[in-house]
Design a protein around this motif. Structure first.
Motif, PDB file in Angstrom:
ATOM      1  N   GLU A 227       0.817  -1.211   0.000  1.00  0.00           N
ATOM      2  CA  GLU A 227       0.000   0.000   0.000  1.00  0.00           C
ATOM      3  C   GLU A 227       0.856   1.268   0.000  1.00  0.00           C
ATOM      4  OE1 GLU A 227      -2.798  -0.059   3.160  1.00  0.00           O
ATOM      5  OE2 GLU A 227      -3.870  -1.817   2.421  1.00  0.00           O
ATOM      6  N   ASN A 228       2.009   1.218   0.666  1.00  0.00           N
ATOM      7  CA  ASN A 228       2.883   2.392   0.765  1.00  0.00           C
ATOM      8  C   ASN A 228       4.215   2.110   0.078  1.00  0.00           C
ATOM      9  OD1 ASN A 228       1.046   3.936   2.443  1.00  0.00           O
ATOM     10  ND2 ASN A 228       1.571   2.509   4.081  1.00  0.00           N
ATOM     11  N   ASP A 229       4.139   1.766  -1.215  1.00  0.00           N
ATOM     12  CA  ASP A 229       5.357   1.323  -1.899  1.00  0.00           C
ATOM     13  C   ASP A 229       6.429   2.410  -1.999  1.00  0.00           C
ATOM     14  OD1 ASP A 229       3.894   2.811  -3.702  1.00  0.00           O
ATOM     15  OD2 ASP A 229       4.065   1.386  -5.360  1.00  0.00           O
ATOM     16  N   GLN A 230       6.012   3.669  -2.152  1.00  0.00           N
ATOM     17  CA  GLN A 230       6.991   4.749  -2.224  1.00  0.00           C
ATOM     18  C   GLN A 230       7.780   4.843  -0.917  1.00  0.00           C
ATOM     19  OE1 GLN A 230       7.597   6.794  -4.823  1.00  0.00           O
ATOM     20  NE2 GLN A 230       5.912   6.298  -6.210  1.00  0.00           N
ATOM     21  N   LYS A 231       7.078   4.795   0.202  1.00  0.00           N
ATOM     22  CA  LYS A 231       7.739   4.881   1.508  1.00  0.00           C
ATOM     23  C   LYS A 231       8.546   3.620   1.800  1.00  0.00           C
ATOM     24  CE  LYS A 231       4.449   8.085   3.625  1.00  0.00           C
ATOM     25  NZ  LYS A 231       3.470   8.314   4.734  1.00  0.00           N
ATOM     26  N   MET A 232       8.063   2.475   1.324  1.00  0.00           N
ATOM     27  CA  MET A 232       8.816   1.231   1.502  1.00  0.00           C
ATOM     28  C   MET A 232      10.172   1.322   0.826  1.00  0.00           C
ATOM     29  SD  MET A 232       7.469  -1.254   3.333  1.00  0.00           S
ATOM     30  CE  MET A 232       8.221  -2.728   2.669  1.00  0.00           C
ATOM     31  N   TRP A 233      10.170   1.808  -0.414  1.00  0.00           N
ATOM     32  CA  TRP A 233      11.420   1.926  -1.160  1.00  0.00           C
ATOM     33  C   TRP A 233      12.339   2.968  -0.527  1.00  0.00           C
ATOM     34  CZ3 TRP A 233      14.459  -0.740  -3.892  1.00  0.00           C
ATOM     35  CH2 TRP A 233      15.392  -0.182  -4.758  1.00  0.00           C
ATOM     36  N   ALA A 234      11.756   4.051  -0.068  1.00  0.00           N
ATOM     37  CA  ALA A 234      12.551   5.097   0.583  1.00  0.00           C
ATOM     38  C   ALA A 234      13.235   4.569   1.840  1.00  0.00           C
ATOM     39  CB  ALA A 234      11.666   6.292   0.926  1.00  0.00           C
ATOM     40  N   ALA A 235      12.565   3.663   2.542  1.00  0.00           N
ATOM     41  CA  ALA A 235      13.142   3.098   3.757  1.00  0.00           C
ATOM     42  C   ALA A 235      14.086   1.939   3.468  1.00  0.00           C
ATOM     43  CB  ALA A 235      12.023   2.633   4.689  1.00  0.00           C
ATOM     44  N   ALA A 236      13.778   1.146   2.433  1.00  0.00           N
ATOM     45  CA  ALA A 236      14.540  -0.072   2.169  1.00  0.00           C
ATOM     46  C   ALA A 236      15.866   0.188   1.455  1.00  0.00           C
ATOM     47  CB  ALA A 236      13.698  -1.029   1.331  1.00  0.00           C
ATOM     48  N   LYS A 237      15.872   1.075   0.477  1.00  0.00           N
ATOM     49  CA  LYS A 237      17.078   1.259  -0.323  1.00  0.00           C
ATOM     50  C   LYS A 237      18.295   1.661   0.510  1.00  0.00           C
ATOM     51  CE  LYS A 237      18.753   3.180  -4.653  1.00  0.00           C
ATOM     52  NZ  LYS A 237      20.105   3.460  -4.103  1.00  0.00           N
ATOM     53  N   PRO A 238      18.196   2.618   1.437  1.00  0.00           N
ATOM     54  CA  PRO A 238      19.384   2.985   2.223  1.00  0.00           C
ATOM     55  C   PRO A 238      19.904   1.838   3.100  1.00  0.00           C
ATOM     56  CG  PRO A 238      17.723   4.710   2.340  1.00  0.00           C
ATOM     57  CD  PRO A 238      17.065   3.534   1.722  1.00  0.00           C
ATOM     58  N   ALA A 239      19.036   0.869   3.432  1.00  0.00           N
ATOM     59  CA  ALA A 239      19.463  -0.247   4.274  1.00  0.00           C
ATOM     60  C   ALA A 239      20.536  -1.089   3.595  1.00  0.00           C
ATOM     61  CB  ALA A 239      18.257  -1.113   4.637  1.00  0.00           C
ATOM     62  N   ALA A 240      20.593  -1.023   2.258  1.00  0.00           N
ATOM     63  CA  ALA A 240      21.579  -1.804   1.506  1.00  0.00           C
ATOM     64  C   ALA A 240      22.721  -0.933   0.984  1.00  0.00           C
ATOM     65  CB  ALA A 240      20.886  -2.507   0.342  1.00  0.00           C
ATOM     66  N   MET A 241      22.832   0.277   1.480  1.00  0.00           N
ATOM     67  CA  MET A 241      23.787   1.245   0.926  1.00  0.00           C
ATOM     68  C   MET A 241      25.239   0.776   1.029  1.00  0.00           C
ATOM     69  SD  MET A 241      24.064   5.313   1.812  1.00  0.00           S
ATOM     70  CE  MET A 241      24.683   5.048   3.475  1.00  0.00           C
ATOM     71  N   TRP A 242      25.580   0.018   2.056  1.00  0.00           N
ATOM     72  CA  TRP A 242      26.964  -0.388   2.275  1.00  0.00           C
ATOM     73  C   TRP A 242      27.311  -1.660   1.495  1.00  0.00           C
ATOM     74  CZ3 TRP A 242      30.776   2.086   5.232  1.00  0.00           C
ATOM     75  CH2 TRP A 242      30.343   3.271   5.852  1.00  0.00           C
ATOM     76  N   GLY A 243      26.801  -1.790   0.305  1.00  0.00           N
ATOM     77  CA  GLY A 243      27.198  -2.883  -0.571  1.00  0.00           C
ATOM     78  C   GLY A 243      26.340  -4.124  -0.503  1.00  0.00           C
ATOM     79  N   TYR A 244      25.301  -4.119   0.310  1.00  0.00           N
ATOM     80  CA  TYR A 244      24.432  -5.296   0.400  1.00  0.00           C
ATOM     81  C   TYR A 244      23.509  -5.362  -0.821  1.00  0.00           C
ATOM     82  CZ  TYR A 244      25.858  -5.538   5.308  1.00  0.00           C
ATOM     83  OH  TYR A 244      26.580  -5.632   6.466  1.00  0.00           O
ATOM     84  N   PRO A 245      23.106  -6.566  -1.215  1.00  0.00           N
ATOM     85  CA  PRO A 245      22.224  -6.714  -2.382  1.00  0.00           C
ATOM     86  C   PRO A 245      20.774  -6.376  -2.066  1.00  0.00           C
ATOM     87  CG  PRO A 245      22.743  -8.864  -1.488  1.00  0.00           C
ATOM     88  CD  PRO A 245      23.559  -7.874  -0.692  1.00  0.00           C
ATOM     89  N   ILE A 246      20.030  -6.048  -3.112  1.00  0.00           N
ATOM     90  CA  ILE A 246      18.592  -5.802  -3.014  1.00  0.00           C
ATOM     91  C   ILE A 246      17.889  -6.721  -4.007  1.00  0.00           C
ATOM     92  CG2 ILE A 246      16.726  -4.131  -3.349  1.00  0.00           C
ATOM     93  CD1 ILE A 246      18.654  -1.925  -2.607  1.00  0.00           C
ATOM     94  N   ARG A 247      16.837  -7.368  -3.559  1.00  0.00           N
ATOM     95  CA  ARG A 247      16.040  -8.233  -4.419  1.00  0.00           C
ATOM     96  C   ARG A 247      14.589  -7.744  -4.380  1.00  0.00           C
ATOM     97  NH1 ARG A 247      20.467  -8.802  -5.767  1.00  0.00           N
ATOM     98  NH2 ARG A 247      21.810 -10.628  -5.417  1.00  0.00           N
ATOM     99  N   ILE A 248      14.009  -7.499  -5.564  1.00  0.00           N
ATOM    100  CA  ILE A 248      12.636  -7.005  -5.675  1.00  0.00           C
ATOM    101  C   ILE A 248      11.866  -7.986  -6.545  1.00  0.00           C
ATOM    102  CG2 ILE A 248      11.180  -5.054  -6.330  1.00  0.00           C
ATOM    103  CD1 ILE A 248      13.718  -3.297  -6.187  1.00  0.00           C
ATOM    104  N   LEU A 249      10.787  -8.548  -6.012  1.00  0.00           N
ATOM    105  CA  LEU A 249      10.016  -9.548  -6.735  1.00  0.00           C
ATOM    106  C   LEU A 249       8.543  -9.168  -6.703  1.00  0.00           C
ATOM    107  CD1 LEU A 249      12.164 -11.085  -4.589  1.00  0.00           C
ATOM    108  CD2 LEU A 249      11.533 -13.028  -5.993  1.00  0.00           C
ATOM    109  N   SER A 250       7.842  -9.361  -7.839  1.00  0.00           N
ATOM    110  CA  SER A 250       6.406  -9.077  -7.831  1.00  0.00           C
ATOM    111  C   SER A 250       5.752  -9.438  -9.158  1.00  0.00           C
ATOM    112  CB  SER A 250       6.160  -7.592  -7.546  1.00  0.00           C
ATOM    113  OG  SER A 250       4.799  -7.351  -7.259  1.00  0.00           O
ATOM    114  N   THR A 251       4.443  -9.678  -9.080  1.00  0.00           N
ATOM    115  CA  THR A 251       3.590  -9.567 -10.257  1.00  0.00           C
ATOM    116  C   THR A 251       3.208  -8.092 -10.363  1.00  0.00           C
ATOM    117  OG1 THR A 251       1.670 -10.033  -8.864  1.00  0.00           O
ATOM    118  CG2 THR A 251       2.636 -11.885 -10.044  1.00  0.00           C
ATOM    119  N   HIS A 252       2.610  -7.724 -11.456  1.00  0.00           N
ATOM    120  CA  HIS A 252       2.245  -6.318 -11.646  1.00  0.00           C
ATOM    121  C   HIS A 252       0.925  -5.986 -10.948  1.00  0.00           C
ATOM    122  CE1 HIS A 252       5.256  -4.386 -14.104  1.00  0.00           C
ATOM    123  NE2 HIS A 252       5.357  -5.476 -14.831  1.00  0.00           N
ATOM    124  N   ASN A 253       0.744  -4.700 -10.703  1.00  0.00           N
ATOM    125  CA  ASN A 253      -0.485  -4.194 -10.101  1.00  0.00           C
ATOM    126  C   ASN A 253      -0.762  -2.810 -10.686  1.00  0.00           C
ATOM    127  OD1 ASN A 253      -2.718  -3.860  -8.433  1.00  0.00           O
ATOM    128  ND2 ASN A 253      -1.499  -3.113  -6.705  1.00  0.00           N
TER     129      ASN A 253
END
Length: 468
Positions: free
Chosen positions: A143-169
């Motif tokens: 429901e809050n995908d913009q805020k989710m991404w804003a919070a999640a992306k910096p968590a991987a800033m120090w070289g950790y990988p990010i995995r994003i999976l989904s069907t479309h909506n």
């Protein structure tokens, strides 16, 4: 880990082999996206002591399934490690990756080397103050995908990988926007697109059926799945990685359904004047006839027929049975292209007062489309709910609603507006235009004589209606 190859389809192996920092899995439903991701996460935790993995899905039921997957992989890997230890005469007690009784909890998995997998809620705050590998499952359905991404992306800033999976909506999700930026080269993320057709080609249907399928059997399996979808939009979005833009549909599903009733068909019920619309086609697109009865404050559909791949003489016969009706006041026929001589023959037989030809230009289609939209909004049209059409080979549950919904308002790069639908084996918005022509027949009759642009008369060889 080569011994685990048998568990994965080729598209899953490609996902595992891709070591990009950010990967996006654009996928069909139920093809094992979360399953293969759970393996990657368990494997990373085993190979990288002290790693923290943060997983979030759209709801906690999906998160619970992810935990079950991780537990299954840990059990398998523990069993493999123990078997190898026995072969190599090593200490079996020291070969477990995680304690299956104490290390696996409802929201956390603890590995013996200090690595941990955390299952978080879908609240964007859950990613705050975290650092580690980020796994964002069903990203398009938060429901809050913009805020989710804003919070999640910096968590991987120090070289950790990010995995994003989904069907479309739809096309308004951040998931869709990230993929579009990748396609345009604005982001260098790795995108894996796996529609159901590719998944079936690489073995999904075979696994489900428990045997090797022939190409024809796979096609039949896909056809059955397609038929099981209530709408074409569901099939395209949930299975074919093709997000649907509901906002651009001229007539929404809700609006269509609000004008549907059961049991309105039947010319024997018609006591008032009738009006006909006919969208002409023969092969790829559909030949559609609507007949509406005017009951004073609205038009009620008394007949709707659709045909495909029929002879011109057959289609002409279907049209004439309605034009012969004594209470049919006016019929409007699409005379664009092959419809020109078709209309001309009907006018020769029934007269130009009863039969009007309409040439589809962008201006005419815009007028027809907007008028039909207003008719639906004002509840001026009543159509049969989910009618069946034996004259067409359809894979869609509700061909009429899908066809009406298919027409979009399209703004070209030059700024011009046109109204059209995608051309598919299921038609080209043919029910939309058939209904629009019938409604126009009533309006044109009320307004008296009107000027409609017609096609140039055929100068060359005529169509042989009896030879098709």
């Amino acid at each position: 880990m080569a011994a685990l190859d048998e568990f994965f389809f080729p598209y899953q192996k490609r996902w595992l082999a891709d070591k990009s920092k950010v990967k996006i899995f654009e996928k069909s439903r139920r093809i094992g996206g979360t399953w293969v991701q759970s393996f990657e996460d368990v494997q990373d935790c085993i190979e990288q002591p002290g790693l923290k993995v943060f997983f979030s899905s759209a709801d906690m039921t999906a998160a619970a399934e992810y935990i079950d997957y991780c537990e299954s992989w840990i059990q398998k890997l523990n069993a493999i490690a123990k078997a190898l230890a026995e072969i190599n005469s090593e200490d079996i007690e020291d070969c477990e990756f995680a304690d299956e009784d104490k290390g696996i909890k409802s929201k956390i998995i603890e590995f013996n080397n200090g690595s941990k997998i955390y299952v978080l809620s879908s609240n964007p705050k859950a990613f705050r103050s975290k650092g580690g590998k980020i796994v964002w499952d069903e990203a398009a359905h938060h429901e809050n995908d913009q805020k989710m991404w804003a919070a999640a992306k910096p968590a991987a800033m120090w070289g950790y990988p990010i995995r994003i999976l989904s069907t479309h909506n739809g096309v308004n999700s951040l998931f869709y926007k990230l993929i579009e930026k990748c396609k345009k080269g604005e982001l260098d993320y790795s995108v894996h697109t796996v529609p159901i057709q590719l998944a079936v080609e690489e073995g999904v249907a075979d696994r489900i059926c428990g045997r090797k399928l022939s190409r024809k059997e796979r096609e039949e399996w896909l056809e059955q799945e397609h038929k099981g979808c209530l709408t074409e939009a569901i099939w395209q979005e949930e299975y074919c990685c093709n997000p649907q833009d509901e906002s651009k549909a001229m007539i929404s599903y809700d609006l269509i359904h609000s004008c549907e009733r059961l049991g309105v068909l039947g010319l024997e019920k018609a006591k008032g004047p009738l009006y006909l619309g006919c969208d002409v086609a023969r092969h790829r697109h559909l030949y559609v006839i609507y007949v509406f009865e005017d009951i004073g404050d609205r038009l009620i559909c008394r007949a709707v027929e659709a045909y495909q791949n029929k002879k011109w003489s057959y289609l002409e016969q279907k049209l004439y049975k309605f034009l012969k009706l004594p209470n049919l006041v006016r019929g409007c026929i699409d005379r664009t292209g092959c419809g020109d001589q078709f209309t001309e023959r009907a006018q020769d037989k029934f007269g130009t007062v009863k039969v009007e030809g309409v040439l589809f230009s962008n201006t005419v289609k815009a007028d027809l489309a907007i008028t039909l939209l207003q008719a639906f909004e004002d509840q001026k049209l009543i159509i049969e709910k989910c009618p069946k059409f034996p004259g067409i080979d359809t894979k869609i549950e509700d061909e009429q609603a899908e066809s009406i919904h298919a027409v979009r308002k399209i703004v070209t790069s030059a700024g011009n507006v046109r109204y059209d639908a995608a051309s598919t084996e299921q038609g080209h918005g043919d029910f939309f235009w058939g209904a629009a022509l019938a409604y126009h027949a009533k309006n044109a009759s009320d307004a008296g004589p009107v000027f409609i642009q017609t096609a140039n008369p055929f100068k060359g060889e005529s169509m042989n209606f009896n030879g098709f």
